[in-house]
Design a protein around this motif. Sequence first.
Motif, short mmCIF file in Angstrom:
data_model
loop_
_atom_site.label_atom_id
_atom_site.label_comp_id
_atom_site.label_asym_id
_atom_site.label_seq_id
_atom_site.Cartn_x
_atom_site.Cartn_y
_atom_site.Cartn_z
N THR A 169 0.83 -1.21 0.00
CA THR A 169 0.00 0.00 0.00
C THR A 169 0.86 1.25 0.00
N ALA A 170 1.83 1.32 0.91
CA ALA A 170 2.68 2.50 1.01
C ALA A 170 3.52 2.67 -0.25
N ARG A 171 4.07 1.57 -0.75
CA ARG A 171 4.90 1.65 -1.96
C ARG A 171 4.07 2.12 -3.15
N ASN A 172 2.87 1.56 -3.31
CA ASN A 172 2.03 1.95 -4.44
C ASN A 172 1.61 3.41 -4.37
N ILE A 173 1.28 3.89 -3.19
CA ILE A 173 0.87 5.29 -3.05
C ILE A 173 2.05 6.22 -3.35
N ARG A 174 3.24 5.85 -2.91
CA ARG A 174 4.41 6.68 -3.20
C ARG A 174 4.66 6.77 -4.71
N LEU A 175 4.40 5.67 -5.43
CA LEU A 175 4.68 5.64 -6.86
C LEU A 175 3.56 6.25 -7.70
N THR A 176 2.30 6.07 -7.28
CA THR A 176 1.17 6.50 -8.11
C THR A 176 0.41 7.69 -7.55
N HIS A 177 0.58 7.96 -6.26
CA HIS A 177 -0.07 9.09 -5.56
C HIS A 177 -1.58 8.94 -5.46
N GLU A 178 -2.11 7.74 -5.63
CA GLU A 178 -3.57 7.54 -5.59
C GLU A 178 -3.93 6.34 -4.72
N PHE A 179 -5.09 6.44 -4.07
CA PHE A 179 -5.62 5.31 -3.31
C PHE A 179 -7.10 5.54 -3.06
N ALA A 204 -19.20 2.81 1.79
CA ALA A 204 -18.74 4.11 1.31
C ALA A 204 -17.27 3.99 0.91
N SER A 205 -16.92 4.71 -0.15
CA SER A 205 -15.54 4.69 -0.64
C SER A 205 -15.09 6.13 -0.90
N LEU A 206 -13.84 6.41 -0.56
CA LEU A 206 -13.27 7.74 -0.70
C LEU A 206 -12.11 7.67 -1.69
N GLU A 207 -12.28 8.30 -2.85
CA GLU A 207 -11.19 8.36 -3.82
C GLU A 207 -10.23 9.46 -3.39
N CYS A 208 -8.95 9.11 -3.27
CA CYS A 208 -7.97 10.04 -2.70
C CYS A 208 -6.73 10.19 -3.57
N ARG A 209 -6.15 11.38 -3.48
CA ARG A 209 -4.85 11.65 -4.08
C ARG A 209 -3.90 12.00 -2.94
N SER A 210 -2.74 11.39 -2.94
CA SER A 210 -1.75 11.65 -1.90
C SER A 210 -1.33 13.11 -1.90
N HIS A 211 -1.40 13.74 -0.75
CA HIS A 211 -0.97 15.13 -0.60
C HIS A 211 0.47 15.19 -0.10
N SER A 212 0.78 14.38 0.90
CA SER A 212 2.13 14.35 1.45
C SER A 212 2.31 13.07 2.26
N ILE A 213 3.56 12.73 2.44
CA ILE A 213 3.93 11.55 3.23
C ILE A 213 4.97 11.99 4.25
N LEU A 214 4.65 11.81 5.51
CA LEU A 214 5.57 12.18 6.59
C LEU A 214 6.16 10.90 7.18
N GLU A 215 7.46 10.89 7.33
CA GLU A 215 8.12 9.75 7.97
C GLU A 215 8.69 10.22 9.29
N ILE A 216 8.20 9.62 10.37
CA ILE A 216 8.62 9.98 11.72
C ILE A 216 9.07 8.69 12.38
N GLY A 217 10.37 8.52 12.52
CA GLY A 217 10.90 7.25 13.01
C GLY A 217 10.52 6.14 12.04
N ASP A 218 9.91 5.09 12.57
CA ASP A 218 9.46 3.98 11.73
C ASP A 218 8.03 4.18 11.25
N ASN A 219 7.41 5.30 11.60
CA ASN A 219 6.03 5.57 11.20
C ASN A 219 6.00 6.26 9.83
N ARG A 220 4.94 5.99 9.10
CA ARG A 220 4.72 6.63 7.81
C ARG A 220 3.28 7.13 7.78
N LEU A 221 3.10 8.44 7.78
CA LEU A 221 1.77 9.03 7.74
C LEU A 221 1.51 9.54 6.33
#
Length: 200
Positions: free
Chosen positions: A71-81, A131-148
């Motif tokens: 999930t994280a890899r795909n969003i980083r590459l495509t910016h969509e989920f 219900a489904s929410l079509e989303c475009r990635s705005h930003s990815i924050l990495e804090i330690g081992d967390n990825r928001l």
Amino acid sequence: MELDLTGPLREDAYMILAGLVTPRPIALTTTVDLEGRVNAAPFSFFNVLGDSPPIVGLCPGDRSPGVPKDTARNIRLTHEFVVNLVDEALAEKMNLCSASLPSGENELLHAGLTAVASSVVKPPRIAESPASLECRSHSILEIGDNRLIIGEVLRVHVRDDIFDPETWLVKPGNYHPIGRMQSPHWYCRTREMFELRRPR
């Protein structure tokens, strides 16, 4: 008792917080890789974060140390989920999507769920979701081992019987989302509600 999460209990933070901060909504998240292969995975470190613009936050962990989940890899590459919300009827199949399948294998097929074309993003939504929410990635924050992952919600698809288009209110008698409770296997139903009116 007082628990110091900066000291020896740091490694136990997941068990402590995931048991206390409940119930959490579940984001059954669909993404696609660069080859168009669909991935579906549930996450309970998820919530709506704001409305102007409408944003949601999703925190997928790593598959193994230093290796992001699909999930994280795909969003980083495509910016969509797509965030597909989970109700009681979808619970068992959502759980099947949490299986550790080989990368590139379609969890929707594994769980017997139906992919439906989204309106403005490539990942499909799930027909069985209330219900489904079509989303475009705005930003990815990495804090330690967390990825928001913060995503802007572009489109909302909601089942007709659970939503009143005149008031924009959900019909609670028809919508029965489940919530994530304590790890490893606990969930809750949300059928019992009560009202507290805000003071003037």
